[in-house]
Structure formats: C-alpha cells, structure tokens
Design a protein around this motif. Sequence first.
Motif, PDB file in Angstrom:
ATOM      1  N   UNK A 108      46.459 -32.064  24.207  1.00 20.91           N
ATOM      2  CA  UNK A 108      44.782 -31.751  24.124  1.00 20.91           C
ATOM      3  C   UNK A 108      44.144 -33.165  24.192  1.00 20.91           C
ATOM      4  N   UNK A 109      44.550 -34.212  23.262  1.00 19.80           N
ATOM      5  CA  UNK A 109      43.677 -35.292  23.300  1.00 19.80           C
ATOM      6  C   UNK A 109      43.953 -36.222  24.492  1.00 19.80           C
ATOM      7  N   UNK A 110      44.889 -36.063  25.363  1.00 21.98           N
ATOM      8  CA  UNK A 110      44.846 -36.857  26.480  1.00 21.98           C
ATOM      9  C   UNK A 110      44.475 -36.238  27.788  1.00 21.98           C
ATOM     10  N   UNK A 111      43.880 -34.801  27.645  1.00 19.73           N
ATOM     11  CA  UNK A 111      43.470 -34.150  28.596  1.00 19.73           C
ATOM     12  C   UNK A 111      41.921 -34.632  28.739  1.00 19.73           C
ATOM     13  N   UNK A 112      41.618 -34.876  30.151  1.00 19.67           N
ATOM     14  CA  UNK A 112      40.276 -35.236  30.633  1.00 19.67           C
ATOM     15  C   UNK A 112      39.371 -34.196  30.369  1.00 19.67           C
ATOM     16  N   UNK A 113      38.100 -34.155  29.901  1.00 20.61           N
ATOM     17  CA  UNK A 113      37.262 -33.278  29.852  1.00 20.61           C
ATOM     18  C   UNK A 113      36.982 -32.749  31.101  1.00 20.61           C
ATOM     19  N   UNK A 114      36.847 -33.526  32.196  1.00 22.06           N
ATOM     20  CA  UNK A 114      36.518 -32.755  33.489  1.00 22.06           C
ATOM     21  C   UNK A 114      37.669 -31.554  33.936  1.00 22.06           C
ATOM     22  N   UNK A 115      38.836 -31.939  33.435  1.00 22.00           N
ATOM     23  CA  UNK A 115      40.106 -31.129  33.706  1.00 22.00           C
ATOM     24  C   UNK A 115      39.638 -29.765  32.971  1.00 22.00           C
ATOM     25  N   UNK A 116      39.346 -29.990  31.710  1.00 16.72           N
ATOM     26  CA  UNK A 116      38.973 -28.763  30.842  1.00 16.72           C
ATOM     27  C   UNK A 116      37.933 -28.033  31.106  1.00 16.72           C
ATOM     28  N   UNK A 117      36.877 -28.606  31.897  1.00 17.30           N
ATOM     29  CA  UNK A 117      35.751 -27.855  32.298  1.00 17.30           C
ATOM     30  C   UNK A 117      36.245 -27.197  33.673  1.00 17.30           C
ATOM     31  N   UNK A 118      36.767 -27.779  34.561  1.00 17.93           N
ATOM     32  CA  UNK A 118      37.382 -27.131  35.806  1.00 17.93           C
ATOM     33  C   UNK A 118      38.177 -25.824  35.399  1.00 17.93           C
ATOM     34  N   UNK A 119      39.148 -26.051  34.526  1.00 19.04           N
ATOM     35  CA  UNK A 119      40.023 -24.856  34.250  1.00 19.04           C
ATOM     36  C   UNK A 119      39.250 -23.501  33.609  1.00 19.04           C
ATOM     37  N   UNK A 120      38.232 -23.821  32.708  1.00 22.88           N
ATOM     38  CA  UNK A 120      37.281 -22.847  32.156  1.00 22.88           C
ATOM     39  C   UNK A 120      36.465 -22.246  33.208  1.00 22.88           C
ATOM     40  N   UNK A 121      35.925 -22.970  34.176  1.00 17.42           N
ATOM     41  CA  UNK A 121      35.053 -22.856  35.245  1.00 17.42           C
ATOM     42  C   UNK A 121      35.729 -21.578  36.097  1.00 17.42           C
ATOM     43  N   UNK A 122      36.923 -22.073  36.560  1.00 13.49           N
ATOM     44  CA  UNK A 122      37.515 -21.115  37.497  1.00 13.49           C
ATOM     45  C   UNK A 122      38.026 -19.886  36.885  1.00 13.49           C
ATOM     46  N   UNK A 123      38.880 -20.253  35.619  1.00 14.25           N
ATOM     47  CA  UNK A 123      39.413 -18.904  35.161  1.00 14.25           C
ATOM     48  C   UNK A 123      38.861 -18.076  34.314  1.00 14.25           C
ATOM     49  N   UNK A 124      37.753 -18.726  33.644  1.00 11.58           N
ATOM     50  CA  UNK A 124      36.978 -17.901  32.687  1.00 11.58           C
ATOM     51  C   UNK A 124      35.572 -17.295  33.289  1.00 11.58           C
ATOM     52  N   UNK A 125      34.917 -18.442  33.503  1.00 17.67           N
ATOM     53  CA  UNK A 125      33.583 -18.133  34.364  1.00 17.67           C
ATOM     54  C   UNK A 125      33.778 -17.471  35.495  1.00 17.67           C
ATOM     55  N   UNK A 126      34.836 -17.803  36.309  1.00 19.70           N
ATOM     56  CA  UNK A 126      35.046 -17.056  37.479  1.00 19.70           C
ATOM     57  C   UNK A 126      35.316 -15.787  37.535  1.00 19.70           C
ATOM     58  N   UNK A 127      35.783 -15.275  36.435  1.00 20.87           N
ATOM     59  CA  UNK A 127      36.127 -13.779  36.134  1.00 20.87           C
ATOM     60  C   UNK A 127      34.837 -13.164  35.644  1.00 20.87           C
ATOM     61  N   UNK A 128      34.278 -13.959  34.916  1.00 20.78           N
ATOM     62  CA  UNK A 128      32.821 -13.508  34.191  1.00 20.78           C
ATOM     63  C   UNK A 128      31.586 -13.346  35.442  1.00 20.78           C
ATOM     64  N   UNK A 129      31.634 -14.176  36.393  1.00 24.12           N
ATOM     65  CA  UNK A 129      30.779 -13.986  37.338  1.00 24.12           C
ATOM     66  C   UNK A 129      31.205 -13.104  38.225  1.00 24.12           C
ATOM     67  N   UNK A 130      32.521 -12.746  38.437  1.00 26.67           N
ATOM     68  CA  UNK A 130      32.964 -11.546  39.515  1.00 26.67           C
ATOM     69  C   UNK A 130      32.414 -10.271  38.670  1.00 26.67           C
ATOM     70  N   UNK A 131      32.714 -10.040  37.366  1.00 23.11           N
ATOM     71  CA  UNK A 131      32.634  -8.774  36.917  1.00 23.11           C
ATOM     72  C   UNK A 131      30.976  -8.672  36.689  1.00 23.11           C
ATOM     73  N   UNK A 132      30.252  -9.419  36.446  1.00 24.55           N
ATOM     74  CA  UNK A 132      28.763  -9.690  36.430  1.00 24.55           C
ATOM     75  C   UNK A 132      28.316  -8.877  37.659  1.00 24.55           C
ATOM     76  N   UNK A 133      28.853  -9.384  38.813  1.00 23.93           N
ATOM     77  CA  UNK A 133      28.178  -9.077  40.139  1.00 23.93           C
ATOM     78  C   UNK A 133      28.901  -7.854  40.615  1.00 23.93           C
ATOM     79  N   UNK A 134      30.216  -7.637  40.540  1.00 23.26           N
ATOM     80  CA  UNK A 134      31.053  -6.519  41.076  1.00 23.26           C
ATOM     81  C   UNK A 134      30.776  -4.988  40.308  1.00 23.26           C
ATOM     82  N   UNK A 135      30.382  -5.072  38.992  1.00 21.64           N
ATOM     83  CA  UNK A 135      30.125  -3.832  38.216  1.00 21.64           C
ATOM     84  C   UNK A 135      29.025  -3.032  38.770  1.00 21.64           C
TER      85      UNK A 135
END
Length: 257
Positions: free
Chosen positions: A104-131
């Motif tokens: 964790x302490x060696x992980x770049x913040x930009x990598x964390x943000x991209x992982x969250x953006x695609x895997x979490x926000x991406x699913x949220x965005x899909x559910x929000x529009x698809x439902x």
Amino acid sequence: MSEVRRLLDGRRIMITGSSSGIGASAARLFAAEGAHVALMARRKERLDALVEEITAAGGRAVAVPGDVASDEDVERAVAVTVDTFGGLDAAFNNAGYAVAGSPIHETDRAVFDRIMDVNVRGVWNCLHSQIPAMLSTGRHAAVVNTSSIGGVRATGAAAAYVAAKHAVIGLTKAAALEYGEQGIRVNALVVGSTRTEMMEEVLAQAPDLETSFVEKSVQKRMADPVEVAQAAAWLCSDRSSFVTGASLSVDGGWSAV
C-alpha cells in the motif's frame, strides 16, 4: 419437433470491457445465443472489428466506444443501446483494471484512483444509467457485474484492486435488494485467474504469479475467457430466474479451499 430456443434469444444486452478477454468472448457467445449486443470499451478499432465479425455471422451488434469511468460515456452507451435495439434487457458490466500488486505505501495514488474509477465507479455509473432503461421496458431484466476472487479475500493482488472488487459485490447486493421487487435481478461473478490480455500484462510484470494462481485452483489451470462468459450468459438469461444478489464463483475451485 419444436425449434430449440437459444439461451438469449431477442434479449438486448450491453457489455462493457468488450474489446478483449472476457468481454469479447461474451460478445461472441451472447450474439450466438440470440442476443442483440451493444459493445462498450475504449478501443474503437477493436470494437468495430468485433461488430463486423458478429454481423458477418448473422448476429446484431453495435459499437459504442467509451470509458465506464465517465458517466457521460455510459449514459451515451445506454442511449445508443435503447435507440438501436428498442430497449435494454440485460447488462454485463465487465470492464475492469488491474496492475501487479505492490504494498500500500508503495502504490501510487494515481494507480489507486484508476483502479477505483474503473472497477467501482464504472459499475456504479453503469447501474445508475442501465436501471432506469430497464425499468422503462416493463420486462424482467438482469445485470451481471464482474468481481473477482479478490472480492472475497486478499489474494496478493494490489490492495486497491481487492478493495474495489469487494465493493463490486457490495454494490451488487444493494442493487439486488433495491430492485428485486421491480423485476431486475443483479448478480456478480467471482472470477478466478483467467487468461486475458490484461492478465498477460500483469504476468509480464510479475511472472511468478502464474505459478501461484495455477496452484490455488483445484483444476490446476487458469480459465479461458469463454468459460467465464458462459456463466454470465446464464445469469443474463431467464434460466437463472430465481438467482439474485448472488456472487457466483467461476474460479476453478479457488474459493472452495
């Protein structure tokens, strides 16, 4: 003798992360099983080639290039699906992003943000529009979200990825509860190590991971993308009509031990 009905005949399905790997395999399989497929991913050339392949085989498909981390791109993809096919009956929210694990302490913040953006926000965005699109049809509908064995336990993958895939299962359960009485089923796939293009990139960074992944599978191998796509097809179909809020393991037995 009556004609055998294909698994997804006439269903209008949006698939994200569909330019390669599990998503591309799902696009081919769903179309072969009678679905009309809207394909979303960032790589337009690959999507166009896949649409051409599916159309040449007698299927119906449309490409909608975009990034699931963008709510505008997702809204456009849903709108194109509805405009092209007349509605939305199912979705396979499969887009994901992973990198080789680092502390964790060696992980770049930009990598964390991209992982969250695609895997979490991406699913949220899909559910929000698809439902809303699904609710407007007045028909039963299904959503399948791609999680991972990392969504149920720490695997040695990047901590951000493990956290993100846990979140996908949480979103899945919450959505299943909220929309079950309105006829929308929502399930997740707990996917084990699968030989996709993204996995090959991870293994190139950390070759020793392949031995570890294979050893953890009861079947002592990695999955072919089409094996995961088969599970998604079943969950998108009426044959899984009493399954919702589930996290279906497609991991070669990894989670059994």
